[in-house]
Design a protein around this motif. Structure first.
Motif, mmCIF file in Angstrom:
data_model
loop_
_atom_site.group_PDB
_atom_site.id
_atom_site.type_symbol
_atom_site.label_atom_id
_atom_site.label_comp_id
_atom_site.label_asym_id
_atom_site.label_seq_id
_atom_site.Cartn_x
_atom_site.Cartn_y
_atom_site.Cartn_z
ATOM 1 N N GLY A 182 31.321 52.672 41.813
ATOM 2 C CA GLY A 182 30.770 52.732 43.156
ATOM 3 C C GLY A 182 31.563 53.593 44.114
ATOM 4 N N PRO A 183 31.135 53.629 45.368
ATOM 5 C CA PRO A 183 31.788 54.486 46.365
ATOM 6 C C PRO A 183 33.202 54.040 46.742
ATOM 7 C CG PRO A 183 30.087 53.114 47.379
ATOM 8 C CD PRO A 183 29.945 52.948 45.911
ATOM 9 N N ARG A 184 33.592 52.814 46.361
ATOM 10 C CA ARG A 184 34.944 52.327 46.662
ATOM 11 C C ARG A 184 35.912 52.536 45.500
ATOM 12 N NH1 ARG A 184 35.601 48.666 50.966
ATOM 13 N NH2 ARG A 184 33.698 48.405 52.196
ATOM 14 N N ALA A 185 35.521 53.320 44.522
ATOM 15 C CA ALA A 185 36.330 53.472 43.309
ATOM 16 C C ALA A 185 37.735 53.981 43.590
ATOM 17 C CB ALA A 185 35.622 54.412 42.333
ATOM 18 N N ALA A 186 37.892 54.808 44.630
ATOM 19 C CA ALA A 186 39.215 55.344 44.947
ATOM 20 C C ALA A 186 40.101 54.318 45.638
ATOM 21 C CB ALA A 186 39.085 56.579 45.836
ATOM 22 N N GLY A 187 39.517 53.201 46.066
ATOM 23 C CA GLY A 187 40.275 52.145 46.727
ATOM 24 C C GLY A 187 40.816 51.140 45.727
ATOM 25 N N PRO A 188 41.588 50.178 46.196
ATOM 26 C CA PRO A 188 42.185 49.197 45.294
ATOM 27 C C PRO A 188 41.182 48.166 44.777
ATOM 28 C CG PRO A 188 42.755 48.697 47.554
ATOM 29 C CD PRO A 188 42.038 50.014 47.592
ATOM 30 N N PHE A 189 41.419 47.686 43.589
ATOM 31 C CA PHE A 189 40.682 46.551 43.024
ATOM 32 C C PHE A 189 41.673 45.397 42.938
ATOM 33 C CE2 PHE A 189 39.447 43.828 39.505
ATOM 34 C CZ PHE A 189 38.084 43.625 39.720
ATOM 35 N N VAL A 190 41.429 44.337 43.698
ATOM 36 C CA VAL A 190 42.376 43.219 43.778
ATOM 37 C C VAL A 190 41.738 41.976 43.173
ATOM 38 C CG1 VAL A 190 43.749 41.762 45.297
ATOM 39 C CG2 VAL A 190 43.448 44.188 45.843
ATOM 40 N N PRO A 191 42.150 41.592 41.953
ATOM 41 C CA PRO A 191 41.619 40.374 41.340
ATOM 42 C C PRO A 191 42.428 39.146 41.772
ATOM 43 C CG PRO A 191 42.977 41.548 39.757
ATOM 44 C CD PRO A 191 43.032 42.342 41.040
ATOM 45 N N VAL A 192 41.741 38.052 42.047
ATOM 46 C CA VAL A 192 42.387 36.820 42.490
ATOM 47 C C VAL A 192 41.861 35.661 41.662
ATOM 48 C CG1 VAL A 192 42.724 35.210 44.402
ATOM 49 C CG2 VAL A 192 42.599 37.675 44.848
ATOM 50 N N ASN A 193 42.748 34.920 41.012
ATOM 51 C CA ASN A 193 42.355 33.700 40.301
ATOM 52 C C ASN A 193 42.444 32.543 41.278
ATOM 53 O OD1 ASN A 193 42.067 31.412 38.700
ATOM 54 N ND2 ASN A 193 43.193 32.291 36.984
ATOM 55 N N CYS A 194 41.291 32.124 41.794
ATOM 56 C CA CYS A 194 41.264 31.101 42.843
ATOM 57 C C CYS A 194 41.776 29.752 42.350
ATOM 58 C CB CYS A 194 39.842 30.948 43.384
ATOM 59 S SG CYS A 194 39.198 32.447 44.167
ATOM 60 N N GLY A 195 41.719 29.525 41.048
ATOM 61 C CA GLY A 195 42.176 28.236 40.522
ATOM 62 C C GLY A 195 43.667 28.172 40.295
ATOM 63 N N ALA A 196 44.373 29.293 40.483
ATOM 64 C CA ALA A 196 45.813 29.324 40.200
ATOM 65 C C ALA A 196 46.668 29.288 41.461
ATOM 66 C CB ALA A 196 46.145 30.570 39.387
ATOM 67 N N ILE A 197 46.043 29.157 42.634
ATOM 68 C CA ILE A 197 46.793 29.182 43.894
ATOM 69 C C ILE A 197 46.908 27.766 44.450
ATOM 70 C CG2 ILE A 197 46.909 30.167 46.214
ATOM 71 C CD1 ILE A 197 44.991 32.346 45.253
ATOM 72 N N PRO A 198 48.113 27.275 44.717
ATOM 73 C CA PRO A 198 48.266 25.937 45.317
ATOM 74 C C PRO A 198 47.550 25.861 46.664
ATOM 75 C CG PRO A 198 50.382 26.777 44.520
ATOM 76 C CD PRO A 198 49.408 27.920 44.444
ATOM 77 N N ASP A 199 46.967 24.713 46.950
ATOM 78 C CA ASP A 199 46.214 24.545 48.198
ATOM 79 C C ASP A 199 47.047 24.903 49.417
ATOM 80 O OD1 ASP A 199 44.300 23.672 46.486
ATOM 81 O OD2 ASP A 199 44.102 21.651 47.317
ATOM 82 N N SER A 200 48.344 24.559 49.380
ATOM 83 C CA SER A 200 49.204 24.782 50.543
ATOM 84 C C SER A 200 49.452 26.262 50.824
ATOM 85 C CB SER A 200 50.548 24.068 50.347
ATOM 86 O OG SER A 200 51.205 24.556 49.180
ATOM 87 N N LEU A 201 49.213 27.119 49.824
ATOM 88 C CA LEU A 201 49.467 28.555 49.988
ATOM 89 C C LEU A 201 48.189 29.374 50.139
ATOM 90 C CD1 LEU A 201 52.280 29.106 47.321
ATOM 91 C CD2 LEU A 201 52.537 28.716 49.782
ATOM 92 N N MET A 202 47.030 28.706 50.091
ATOM 93 C CA MET A 202 45.754 29.420 50.110
ATOM 94 C C MET A 202 45.635 30.365 51.301
ATOM 95 S SD MET A 202 43.198 28.942 47.843
ATOM 96 C CE MET A 202 42.994 27.967 46.352
ATOM 97 N N GLU A 203 45.838 29.850 52.503
ATOM 98 C CA GLU A 203 45.590 30.647 53.701
ATOM 99 C C GLU A 203 46.523 31.847 53.778
ATOM 100 O OE1 GLU A 203 45.036 30.082 58.535
ATOM 101 O OE2 GLU A 203 45.507 28.356 57.259
ATOM 102 N N SER A 204 47.796 31.644 53.500
ATOM 103 C CA SER A 204 48.743 32.755 53.588
ATOM 104 C C SER A 204 48.495 33.784 52.491
ATOM 105 C CB SER A 204 50.181 32.242 53.509
ATOM 106 O OG SER A 204 50.422 31.598 52.270
#
Length: 444
Positions: A182-204
């Motif tokens: 797509g048109p954003r190909a030159a930009g970063p692709f940032v994958p995030v595993n939502c199940g691996a982040i402690p609740d206390s650190l989610m927002e930050s």
């Protein structure tokens, strides 16, 4: 291989229209292209116009086979990756080329998205994020052809995409291919595993922090939204987000703004959102575990990755590709007929990821050039699952697969009194896929 600012590609094809299309596409990627219309022209280019960083060659040329180009590159000991272009259904030719030294192949009609992903997997074009992780989806079964065609369409938009599918079906690969095409190909692709982040650190983690926001925060820190600016944010296992974070994520998507932890003002964001989960997100909404408004915000376009058990006709290529990948030291390992029989009949609850583990383990455990059934260490098959028929004497692998597929289709049609819609539902495939299979096998 050392990369230079002006990387060069050799394109070999006897069809002028295809040469022009590939030349235009690769030039737009910032590459220098040399074209040839025959084996002789290709060999002359290798001797005179080189060196090249990549070669693409058709398998059928007016004065010989593209295999001759692959073999010439191998004989010359050139540090030159080569991919072949084959006609639809000519998988055997592609496999022969890969054994001769090719690293991959493209099928005609050439998908430009697949071409860009393949080339980007070898050459560093634009930014590394474009091809990070190898944005490819292999397979030529009807289900995979449909998925790649849909990806090519949705990649042009900026709409959020919800990718569903069982674990190991390639959901992240699909997300990377959407980004890379797509048109954003030159930009970063940032994958995030939502199940691996402690609740206390989610927002930050999602929105970032300001210096002094809490003890130990001695500097400003970017969150996932800032890291993905101008590119794509991929939320894997999005169903595992706690409800408290779902509220904040919904607001960020609606307002296109985020506030870092400890900040007094918001900052604009520019990201495309892709998400995936192996869970049934609609069922999560019904059960109250996932917000309905966030579900509708994320599920603008949906895409379902097929499980490996629905891609039986692609299994030989997958297995061959993995044997090539993991058999890096010494001769390429071979499967015994009994081992191949087991792989073709297995149900793969872990899908492609499980197949990768099976082949990697089998190659490691093999004591010789052949891999037997014991080295596969497959999970036990349920007692009520029938064993696949045996390979007949002298029967080719493709004939065997066609025979098994024909038997399954005929049984489903017979059970549903030849109601094709019901037969497709019973088999867990689309009506279009069923119709394609019936036509290919000559079943009326």
């Amino acid at each position: 291989m050392k990369r230079t600012a002006s990387q060069r590609v050799l394109v070999v094809d006897d069809e002028a229209d295809i040469r022009e299309l590939l030349d235009l596409t690769l030039t737009r990627m910032g590459l220098v292209v040399t074209t040839a219309g025959s084996v002789a022209e290709a060999l002359a280019a290798l001797d005179g116009a080189g060196p090249f960083d990549l070669a693409l060659t058709d398998m059928r040329l007016p004065d010989g086979e593209g295999l001759a180009v692959v073999e010439a590159i191998t004989r010359r000991n050139l540090d030159l990756p080569v991919a072949v272009i084959t006609a639809h259904g000519s998988t055997e030719n592609a496999v022969a080329a890969m054994k001769a030294g090719a690293f991959d192949y493209l099928q005609k009609p050439v998908s430009l998205a697949h071409l860009r992903a393949l080339v980007g997997g070898v050459l560093r074009v634009e930014r590394p994020a474009r091809t990070e992780g190898g944005a490819r989806l292999y397979g030529e079964s009807p289900a995979m052809l449909e998925i790649r065609a849909l990806i090519e369409r949705v990649a042009r938009t900026q709409a959020p995409v919800y990718i569903r599918g069982e674990s190991g079906t390639g959901k992240e690969q699909a997300a990377r291919l959407i980004h890379a095409s797509g048109p954003r190909a030159a930009g970063p692709f940032v994958p995030v595993n939502c199940g691996a982040i402690p609740d206390s650190l989610m927002e930050s983690e999602f929105f970032g922090t300001r210096r002094g926001a809490f003890t130990g925060a001695d500097r400003d820190r970017e969150g996932f939204f800032q890291q993905a600016s101008g590119g794509t944010l991929f939320l894997d296992e999005v169903a595992d987000l706690p409800l408290s974070m779902q509220v904040k994520l919904l607001r960020a998507l609606q307002e296109k703004k985020v506030r870092r932890l400890g900040a007094t003002s918001e900052e604009a964001t520019d990201v495309r959102i892709l998400c995936a989960t192996h869970k049934d997100l609609a069922a999560q909404v019904s059960g109250g575990a996932f917000r309905q408004d966030l579900y509708y915000r994320l599920n603008v376009i949906s895409l379902t990755m097929p499980p490996l058990r629905e891609l039986r006709e692609d299994l030989p290529r997958f297995v061959d590709m993995l044997l090539e990948r993991y058999g890096v030291s010494g001769p390429r390992p071979r499967l015994t007929p009994a081992a191949l029989q087991l792989l073709l009949g297995y149900n793969y609850p872990g899908n492609f990821r499980e197949l990768e583990n099976i082949i990697e383990r089998a190659v490691a455990l093999a004591t010789g050039p052949e891999i037997g059934p014991d080295a596969l260490q497959l999970l036990p098959v349920e007692d009520d699952v029938p064993s696949p028929p045996a390979l007949a004497g002298g029967e080719s692998l493709q004939d065997y697969l066609d025979r098994v597929e024909r038997e399954v289709l005929l049984k489903a049609l017979d059970t549903t009194r030849y109601n094709r819609t019901q037969a497709a539902k019973r088999l867990g495939i689309s009506f279009r896929s069923l119709r394609y299979r019936l036509e290919r096998l000559g079943i009326k």
